[in-house]
Design a protein around this motif. Structure first.
Motif, PDB file in Angstrom:
ATOM      1  N   ALA A 198       0.730  -1.310  -0.225  1.00 21.61           N
ATOM      2  CA  ALA A 198       0.057  -0.063   0.126  1.00 21.61           C
ATOM      3  C   ALA A 198       0.833   1.314  -0.196  1.00 21.61           C
ATOM      4  O   ALA A 198       0.593   2.190  -0.609  1.00 21.61           O
ATOM      5  CB  ALA A 198      -0.901  -0.043   1.180  1.00 21.61           C
ATOM      6  N   GLU A 212       2.311   1.612  -3.341  1.00 16.86           N
ATOM      7  CA  GLU A 212       1.162   1.973  -4.458  1.00 16.86           C
ATOM      8  C   GLU A 212       0.930   3.465  -4.319  1.00 16.86           C
ATOM      9  O   GLU A 212       0.582   4.372  -5.101  1.00 16.86           O
ATOM     10  CB  GLU A 212      -0.150   1.182  -4.149  1.00 16.86           C
ATOM     11  CG  GLU A 212      -0.029  -0.141  -4.897  1.00 16.86           C
ATOM     12  CD  GLU A 212      -0.055  -0.243  -6.442  1.00 16.86           C
ATOM     13  OE1 GLU A 212      -0.787   0.704  -6.814  1.00 16.86           O
ATOM     14  OE2 GLU A 212       0.752  -1.174  -7.179  1.00 16.86           O
ATOM     15  N   GLU A 213       0.851   3.903  -2.874  1.00 12.94           N
ATOM     16  CA  GLU A 213       0.380   5.168  -2.486  1.00 12.94           C
ATOM     17  C   GLU A 213       1.266   6.301  -3.261  1.00 12.94           C
ATOM     18  O   GLU A 213       1.062   7.447  -3.716  1.00 12.94           O
ATOM     19  CB  GLU A 213       0.223   5.383  -1.117  1.00 12.94           C
ATOM     20  CG  GLU A 213      -0.270   6.792  -0.705  1.00 12.94           C
ATOM     21  CD  GLU A 213      -0.589   6.701   0.793  1.00 12.94           C
ATOM     22  OE1 GLU A 213      -0.711   8.080   1.262  1.00 12.94           O
ATOM     23  OE2 GLU A 213      -0.575   6.002   1.431  1.00 12.94           O
ATOM     24  N   HIS A 255       0.382   5.199 -11.920  1.00 11.19           N
ATOM     25  CA  HIS A 255      -0.887   5.343 -12.091  1.00 11.19           C
ATOM     26  C   HIS A 255      -1.759   5.830 -10.870  1.00 11.19           C
ATOM     27  O   HIS A 255      -1.097   5.681  -9.724  1.00 11.19           O
ATOM     28  CB  HIS A 255      -1.552   4.273 -12.432  1.00 11.19           C
ATOM     29  CG  HIS A 255      -1.206   2.945 -11.852  1.00 11.19           C
ATOM     30  ND1 HIS A 255      -1.194   2.760 -10.272  1.00 11.19           N
ATOM     31  CD2 HIS A 255      -0.764   1.755 -12.127  1.00 11.19           C
ATOM     32  CE1 HIS A 255      -1.010   1.432  -9.880  1.00 11.19           C
ATOM     33  NE2 HIS A 255      -0.365   0.962 -10.911  1.00 11.19           N
ATOM     34  N   PHE A 256      -2.779   6.392 -10.969  1.00 16.61           N
ATOM     35  CA  PHE A 256      -3.587   6.966  -9.726  1.00 16.61           C
ATOM     36  C   PHE A 256      -4.624   5.967  -9.474  1.00 16.61           C
ATOM     37  O   PHE A 256      -5.181   5.405 -10.234  1.00 16.61           O
ATOM     38  CB  PHE A 256      -4.268   8.402 -10.110  1.00 16.61           C
ATOM     39  CG  PHE A 256      -5.227   8.669  -9.013  1.00 16.61           C
ATOM     40  CD1 PHE A 256      -4.545   9.190  -7.859  1.00 16.61           C
ATOM     41  CD2 PHE A 256      -6.371   8.779  -9.315  1.00 16.61           C
ATOM     42  CE1 PHE A 256      -5.250   9.786  -6.783  1.00 16.61           C
ATOM     43  CE2 PHE A 256      -7.399   9.088  -8.278  1.00 16.61           C
ATOM     44  CZ  PHE A 256      -6.664   9.650  -6.836  1.00 16.61           C
ATOM     45  N   LYS A 257      -4.947   5.735  -8.297  1.00 19.11           N
ATOM     46  CA  LYS A 257      -5.720   4.923  -7.801  1.00 19.11           C
ATOM     47  C   LYS A 257      -6.351   5.483  -6.510  1.00 19.11           C
ATOM     48  O   LYS A 257      -5.701   6.208  -5.701  1.00 19.11           O
ATOM     49  CB  LYS A 257      -5.329   3.443  -7.130  1.00 19.11           C
ATOM     50  CG  LYS A 257      -4.833   2.562  -8.126  1.00 19.11           C
ATOM     51  CD  LYS A 257      -4.269   1.336  -7.647  1.00 19.11           C
ATOM     52  CE  LYS A 257      -4.004   0.323  -8.612  1.00 19.11           C
ATOM     53  NZ  LYS A 257      -3.344  -1.152  -7.976  1.00 19.11           N
ATOM     54  N   PRO A 258      -7.550   5.391  -6.366  1.00 17.95           N
ATOM     55  CA  PRO A 258      -7.956   5.964  -4.953  1.00 17.95           C
ATOM     56  C   PRO A 258      -7.527   5.315  -3.944  1.00 17.95           C
ATOM     57  O   PRO A 258      -7.328   4.223  -3.778  1.00 17.95           O
ATOM     58  CB  PRO A 258      -9.696   5.747  -5.109  1.00 17.95           C
ATOM     59  CG  PRO A 258      -9.807   5.346  -6.729  1.00 17.95           C
ATOM     60  CD  PRO A 258      -8.623   4.678  -7.315  1.00 17.95           C
ATOM     61  N   ASP A 274      -9.004   4.266  -0.989  1.00 17.37           N
ATOM     62  CA  ASP A 274      -9.491   3.325  -0.815  1.00 17.37           C
ATOM     63  C   ASP A 274      -9.327   1.921  -1.229  1.00 17.37           C
ATOM     64  O   ASP A 274      -9.092   0.802  -0.725  1.00 17.37           O
ATOM     65  CB  ASP A 274     -11.145   3.330  -0.742  1.00 17.37           C
ATOM     66  CG  ASP A 274     -11.578   4.316   0.097  1.00 17.37           C
ATOM     67  OD1 ASP A 274     -11.068   4.678   1.217  1.00 17.37           O
ATOM     68  OD2 ASP A 274     -13.007   4.793   0.106  1.00 17.37           O
ATOM     69  N   GLU A 275      -8.801   2.058  -2.790  1.00 16.11           N
ATOM     70  CA  GLU A 275      -8.621   0.862  -3.493  1.00 16.11           C
ATOM     71  C   GLU A 275      -7.229   0.544  -3.145  1.00 16.11           C
ATOM     72  O   GLU A 275      -6.956  -0.882  -2.930  1.00 16.11           O
ATOM     73  CB  GLU A 275      -8.587   1.372  -5.056  1.00 16.11           C
ATOM     74  CG  GLU A 275      -8.371   0.234  -5.782  1.00 16.11           C
ATOM     75  CD  GLU A 275      -8.527   0.427  -7.415  1.00 16.11           C
ATOM     76  OE1 GLU A 275      -7.740   0.037  -8.223  1.00 16.11           O
ATOM     77  OE2 GLU A 275      -9.235   1.409  -7.780  1.00 16.11           O
ATOM     78  N   ILE A 276      -6.161   1.547  -2.724  1.00 17.05           N
ATOM     79  CA  ILE A 276      -4.837   1.099  -2.350  1.00 17.05           C
ATOM     80  C   ILE A 276      -4.798   0.494  -1.051  1.00 17.05           C
ATOM     81  O   ILE A 276      -4.189  -0.529  -0.904  1.00 17.05           O
ATOM     82  CB  ILE A 276      -3.806   2.359  -2.245  1.00 17.05           C
ATOM     83  CG1 ILE A 276      -3.739   2.984  -3.675  1.00 17.05           C
ATOM     84  CG2 ILE A 276      -2.917   2.155  -1.642  1.00 17.05           C
ATOM     85  CD1 ILE A 276      -3.387   4.438  -3.788  1.00 17.05           C
ATOM     86  N   ASN A 277      -5.880   0.724   0.032  1.00 17.41           N
ATOM     87  CA  ASN A 277      -5.611   0.150   1.221  1.00 17.41           C
ATOM     88  C   ASN A 277      -6.520  -0.950   1.255  1.00 17.41           C
ATOM     89  O   ASN A 277      -6.530  -1.505   2.346  1.00 17.41           O
ATOM     90  CB  ASN A 277      -6.161   1.327   2.324  1.00 17.41           C
ATOM     91  CG  ASN A 277      -5.048   2.205   2.337  1.00 17.41           C
ATOM     92  OD1 ASN A 277      -4.038   2.179   2.304  1.00 17.41           O
ATOM     93  ND2 ASN A 277      -5.374   3.641   2.681  1.00 17.41           N
TER      94      ASN A 277
END
Length: 107
Positions: A51, A54-55, A60-63, A65-68
């Motif tokens: 996580a 990814e953060e 790429h951008f992910k919300p 909530d999706e990352i966590n």
């Protein structure tokens, strides 16, 4: 199998044979259950690392909530295991933190 009293700290990702300030979740576990808790703590650490990567990855951008989500799923599984093996006091602490965990006995 003989059960032993152990103390879990999710923040420190440790399981101790004696209580301390961080390891306050008391469980009664046999060897198999203890190994499951160790494995789940390792999976939680891996999900936390993923996580974090990814953060801060700019690929790429992910919300958030999706990352966590994978970390939260591992955390929920760990709390479920601790709840199942936990003493009455531990179950009460977990239930107070999140009332939906108290319904796990029904499942």
């Amino acid at each position: 199998m003989k059960k032993q009293r152990m103390y879990v700290s999710i923040a420190d990702r440790t399981i101790l044979s004696a209580p301390d300030q961080a390891a306050s979740l008391e469980v009664m576990v046999n060897d198999e259950e203890l190994q499951t808790l160790y494995r789940q703590l390792g999976q939680l650490a891996d999900a936390d690392d993923d996580a974090l990567f990814e953060e801060f990855a700019l690929l790429h951008f992910k919300p958030l909530d999706e990352i966590n989500a994978p970390y939260q799923a591992r955390l929920d599984e760990l709390y479920q295991s601790i709840y199942r093996c936990g003493t009455a006091g531990t179950r009460q602490v977990i239930a107070a933190m999140d009332e939906r965990i108290s319904r796990m006995e029904e499942a």
